[in-house]
Structure formats: C-alpha cells, structure tokens
Scaffold this motif. Structure first.
Motif, mmCIF file in Angstrom:
data_model
loop_
_atom_site.group_PDB
_atom_site.id
_atom_site.type_symbol
_atom_site.label_atom_id
_atom_site.label_comp_id
_atom_site.label_asym_id
_atom_site.label_seq_id
_atom_site.Cartn_x
_atom_site.Cartn_y
_atom_site.Cartn_z
ATOM 1 N N LEU A 294 0.857 -1.177 0.000
ATOM 2 C CA LEU A 294 0.000 0.000 0.000
ATOM 3 C C LEU A 294 0.895 1.229 0.000
ATOM 4 C CD1 LEU A 294 -1.490 -2.214 2.198
ATOM 5 C CD2 LEU A 294 -3.313 -0.602 1.650
ATOM 6 N N ALA A 295 0.565 2.188 -0.827
ATOM 7 C CA ALA A 295 1.361 3.403 -0.950
ATOM 8 C C ALA A 295 0.592 4.580 -0.381
ATOM 9 C CB ALA A 295 1.715 3.663 -2.407
ATOM 10 N N ARG A 296 1.340 5.471 0.276
ATOM 11 C CA ARG A 296 0.726 6.694 0.785
ATOM 12 C C ARG A 296 0.760 7.745 -0.306
ATOM 13 N NH1 ARG A 296 -0.584 10.869 3.471
ATOM 14 N NH2 ARG A 296 -1.596 10.651 5.504
ATOM 15 N N VAL A 297 -0.346 8.450 -0.464
ATOM 16 C CA VAL A 297 -0.441 9.460 -1.518
ATOM 17 C C VAL A 297 -0.755 10.808 -0.896
ATOM 18 C CG1 VAL A 297 -1.106 7.850 -3.333
ATOM 19 C CG2 VAL A 297 -2.875 8.858 -1.887
ATOM 20 N N SER A 298 -0.308 11.851 -1.547
ATOM 21 C CA SER A 298 -0.585 13.196 -1.059
ATOM 22 C C SER A 298 -2.041 13.535 -1.303
ATOM 23 C CB SER A 298 0.308 14.212 -1.774
ATOM 24 O OG SER A 298 0.019 14.238 -3.158
ATOM 25 N N ASP A 299 -2.524 14.558 -0.614
ATOM 26 C CA ASP A 299 -3.924 14.943 -0.744
ATOM 27 C C ASP A 299 -4.298 15.248 -2.189
ATOM 28 O OD1 ASP A 299 -4.186 14.623 1.946
ATOM 29 O OD2 ASP A 299 -3.974 16.746 2.432
ATOM 30 N N GLY A 300 -3.410 15.877 -2.906
ATOM 31 C CA GLY A 300 -3.706 16.251 -4.280
ATOM 32 C C GLY A 300 -3.717 15.083 -5.239
ATOM 33 N N GLN A 301 -3.067 13.989 -4.863
ATOM 34 C CA GLN A 301 -2.979 12.830 -5.755
ATOM 35 C C GLN A 301 -3.891 11.689 -5.341
ATOM 36 O OE1 GLN A 301 1.231 12.102 -5.326
ATOM 37 N NE2 GLN A 301 1.718 13.213 -7.225
ATOM 38 N N GLN B 50 -14.927 10.460 -1.037
ATOM 39 C CA GLN B 50 -13.830 10.911 -0.195
ATOM 40 C C GLN B 50 -12.488 10.404 -0.720
ATOM 41 O OE1 GLN B 50 -14.314 10.494 4.073
ATOM 42 N NE2 GLN B 50 -16.529 10.324 3.862
ATOM 43 N N ALA B 51 -11.431 11.109 -0.375
ATOM 44 C CA ALA B 51 -10.080 10.708 -0.736
ATOM 45 C C ALA B 51 -9.395 10.124 0.487
ATOM 46 C CB ALA B 51 -9.296 11.915 -1.254
ATOM 47 N N LEU B 52 -8.950 8.882 0.389
ATOM 48 C CA LEU B 52 -8.220 8.233 1.472
ATOM 49 C C LEU B 52 -6.726 8.321 1.202
ATOM 50 C CD1 LEU B 52 -10.443 5.056 1.973
ATOM 51 C CD2 LEU B 52 -10.442 7.152 3.325
ATOM 52 N N PRO B 53 -5.914 8.435 2.259
ATOM 53 C CA PRO B 53 -4.490 8.705 2.070
ATOM 54 C C PRO B 53 -3.657 7.506 1.634
ATOM 55 C CG PRO B 53 -4.995 8.580 4.405
ATOM 56 C CD PRO B 53 -6.302 8.518 3.682
ATOM 57 N N TRP B 54 -4.239 6.308 1.576
ATOM 58 C CA TRP B 54 -3.498 5.123 1.160
ATOM 59 C C TRP B 54 -4.238 4.445 0.002
ATOM 60 C CZ3 TRP B 54 1.160 3.641 3.314
ATOM 61 C CH2 TRP B 54 1.521 4.283 4.510
ATOM 62 N N ARG B 55 -3.466 3.777 -0.850
ATOM 63 C CA ARG B 55 -4.072 2.982 -1.915
ATOM 64 C C ARG B 55 -3.241 1.730 -2.137
ATOM 65 N NH1 ARG B 55 -1.368 3.577 -6.828
ATOM 66 N NH2 ARG B 55 0.132 5.289 -6.928
ATOM 67 N N ILE B 56 -3.888 0.695 -2.643
ATOM 68 C CA ILE B 56 -3.212 -0.575 -2.896
ATOM 69 C C ILE B 56 -2.397 -0.472 -4.179
ATOM 70 C CG2 ILE B 56 -3.543 -3.027 -3.383
ATOM 71 C CD1 ILE B 56 -6.135 -2.868 -1.790
ATOM 72 N N VAL B 57 -1.167 -0.959 -4.092
ATOM 73 C CA VAL B 57 -0.310 -1.066 -5.261
ATOM 74 C C VAL B 57 -0.320 -2.525 -5.709
ATOM 75 C CG1 VAL B 57 2.050 -0.746 -6.120
ATOM 76 C CG2 VAL B 57 1.091 0.838 -4.450
ATOM 77 N N GLU B 58 -0.040 -2.763 -6.962
ATOM 78 C CA GLU B 58 -0.035 -4.141 -7.481
ATOM 79 C C GLU B 58 0.693 -5.087 -6.559
ATOM 80 O OE1 GLU B 58 -1.172 -6.978 -10.253
ATOM 81 O OE2 GLU B 58 -1.664 -4.854 -10.217
ATOM 82 N N PRO B 59 0.059 -6.180 -6.101
ATOM 83 C CA PRO B 59 0.747 -7.085 -5.175
ATOM 84 C C PRO B 59 1.903 -7.817 -5.830
ATOM 85 C CG PRO B 59 -1.329 -8.032 -5.867
ATOM 86 C CD PRO B 59 -1.292 -6.637 -6.407
#
Length: 360
Positions: free
Chosen positions: A317-324, A346-355
């Motif tokens: 999981l990668a952390r992303v900035s508010d704008g991204q 809503q925008a959440l600060p984390w997203r799943i990256v390819e496992p």
C-alpha cells in the motif's frame, strides 16, 4: 497531519477479511471483485434468503462466488453455516469434516438483515454447540439481544451479560468470534478471556461514532447493525485494533444494499465498505502510530485463530498526497441499480499497489 516518520509505502502479507456479506445474483457479481481485489480469503456470511443451512446450499453458493472472481485474481471464499433452531449436530459436523464450511454463524432471531430464521434459544442449540466445541469448529456470533425493550445502543452489552458470558462459562473450550464488536464492554470481555475468544473489528466502527447518523439530518448510509456507539467506544475499538493483541483481527462486515433500499422509509442496515476498507483500516493505524502492528491485525491474527496458513502473497500500500489521492467512487453499479459505498467521494491517504508474489 502526517508524521514525518510515516513511510511512503507499506508491504505486508496479503490480508484476509474475516467477516463479509457478498449477497447473491446481480449484487454478488457487482461486489465480489471489490473484496477479491483486497483480500486473499474471506469468511462469507450465510444470511441469504433462504438462509444457507445445508451442505448442498453452501457448496452451491461457494461455486457462485468463485465464478464471480475476476480472472487472474486469487481469492478463496471461506463458507459458514447458518444456525437455526432445527439444525442438527451431525449436519454441522459433516460440513466441517468435508471442508464445506469452516464455522457456523449464530444470529439471534431478527437481530439484523435476513436473520428471521435465526436462533430463538441458546439452550435449544446446545447439542450443536457442544459438538462444535468437541471438533474445534468456531462459532461466529452476532452479539446483540433482540428484546425491543432494550435500548438499541445497549443491546451488545446486554448480550454479553445475558448470553455470551454464560455460554463461555458453559462451554469454555468452544472457539468463539465475537463479530463486529462496537463497545468498550466487548473489548474488555474479549481481553478477559483466553485465546479461544476473539473479535473482529470493522473499519467503519473505527472511523465513526453514532453522531455520524444524524449530522445535518438522517444519514442512512451510516446506518448499520450493530449501530455505531459513543465516542468512548470508538476510541476503545481503535485501541484494541492497534494494540497487537492477537484476539482482535480484521473483519469488514461489508454489507451492500441498493441505494433505494438504504434511502427508503425503513432503510436497510449495512455499509458497503469493501472497495476501500483496507486503505481505511491503514489510515487508522497511521493515525494511532501503529503501522508496525497493521500486518498482525490484517494478515496474521485471523489465520492463527482459525488454524489456517498465512498467505504467501504480499501486498503493498502506498501513501499518496492529498492532491494525488483517488476518491472513492460515488456509486457502484449492479446491473441497472446503484450501491453507495462507504466513504463515497472521499479521498483516502493510502491505496493498494499491485501485489508482489513471494516464492512458495
């Protein structure tokens, strides 16, 4: 504000969801990919209409779930039996021995969605529970009393005092999962018992308290059962989830309903959290300064309780900035009907990256 020490990414063993509702038909086809994309396995609830009370019905439902998993995605549904007053110890034990189901679900009659056929008396199913204790089969409990004279915000704590405590005393070896706990009382109860009593915690109960249902008017998409409780209880849940205690693990209780049914005069209980649940859980662990304990809660404690191997795959999981940050979809389409997911828009600060797959 994010602490400067927060990493930009986190890699963990692929998590499992130890409590999910996948429904059936068009709804099943629409929601299964969202769970399968985040979790390697999931404990699937049996409260369809009619309820899943036989080996044949559960096996057929498992086949329908597997058919709905996107190609190239590894996902295994772990099935459960719906306990009724009439179900027999032999049927329960046979399904467990044949690996058709891994646990049985106790719904007090009329406690929640599609629970009308649930158990009316614990004493009435005691032979079933005794057999489950003998064979090491877990009991999954929706922990609320259904007496309409009991305040809805007190039904979990009342269930502990009048049902669960007595059950644990009578069958001390029975493995019990107190599902989707919502109160400090439930947290304390689990902590006061040995390792055979555990609890799942949802992402939404970590994020909201009961005020969410009433901000600016009635908010049906924040209505679930058990209902969210006072802030003191939300904080107790966050403490338990992030504590590292192996008796607490991830269970989304993702429960989709069509938007029209949520927004009706008598709206359905349940929040569809699957699309963003993993990121929402991780946000809580970041806020609590417990990122180092997230893998235990999400990926290790559940398999240990159920006696299953941990997953070989890993997920990042990668952390992303508010704008991204990517916003949660406003709606999910099930054929020509709509489901509103929790955190919609809503925008959440984390997203799943390819496992990335580990070597076997």
């Amino acid at each position: 504000m994010t602490d400067i020490q927060t990493p930009l990414s986190l890699t963990i063993r692929r998590p499992d969801d130890w409590h999910v509702h996948l429904r059936d038909g068009d709804m099943l086809a629409a929601v299964v990919p969202h769970t399968a994309n985040s979790f390697a396995r999931a404990i699937v609830m049996p409260n369809l209409v009619p309820p899943l009370t036989t080996r044949a019905a559960v096996a057929a439902y498992r086949d329908r779930i597997r058919a709905a998993v996107p190609k190239g995605v590894s996902f295994e549904p772990l099935m459960t039996a719906y306990l009724t007053d009439a179900i027999t110890p032999d049927e329960i034990a046979a399904g467990f021995a044949e690996k058709i189901w891994v646990a049985a679900k106790l719904y007090p009659a009329k406690a929640t969605t599609n629970s009308d056929f649930g158990v009316t008396s614990i004493n009435g199913i005691m032979p079933v529970l005794e057999r489950m204790a003998d064979i090491g089969m877990p009991l999954l409990v929706h922990g609320e009393v259904t007496d309409q004279h009991v305040d809805i915000f007190d039904r979990e704590s009342m269930f502990i005092d009048t049902v669960l405590a007595l059950l644990c005393d009578r069958l001390p070896d029975l493995k019990i999962v107190f599902e989707h706990v919502t109160t400090a009382d439930a947290v304390a109860f689990v902590k006061s018992h040995p390792q055979n009593v555990a609890a799942t915690i949802t992402a939404h109960h970590l994020h909201i308290n009961r005020n969410a249902m009433f901000q600016g008017g009635i908010r049906p998409h924040f209505y679930c059962l058990p209902v969210a409780k006072r802030e003191i209880h939300r904080l107790a849940l966050r403490d338990a989830a992030t504590s590292g205690d192996p008796r607490f693990f991830l269970g989304t209780d993702s429960a989709p309903h069509l938007a029209r049914d949520k927004e009706s005069a008598c709206g359905c209980a349940g929040l569809f959290t699957a699309p963003s649940a993993l990121a929402a859980y991780l946000q809580v662990f970041e806020e609590e300064g417990a990122l180092d304990r997230f893998e235990g809660f999400a990926s290790l404690h559940g398999p240990a309780f159920y006696g299953l191997p941990i997953n070989v795959q890993k997920v990042t999981l990668a952390r992303v900035s508010d704008g991204q940050a990517e916003r949660v979809a406003a709606e999910i389409v099930a054929r020509d009907q709509h489901i509103v997911p929790f955190w919609a828009g809503q925008a959440l600060p984390w997203r799943i990256v390819e496992p990335a797959t580990l070597p076997a």
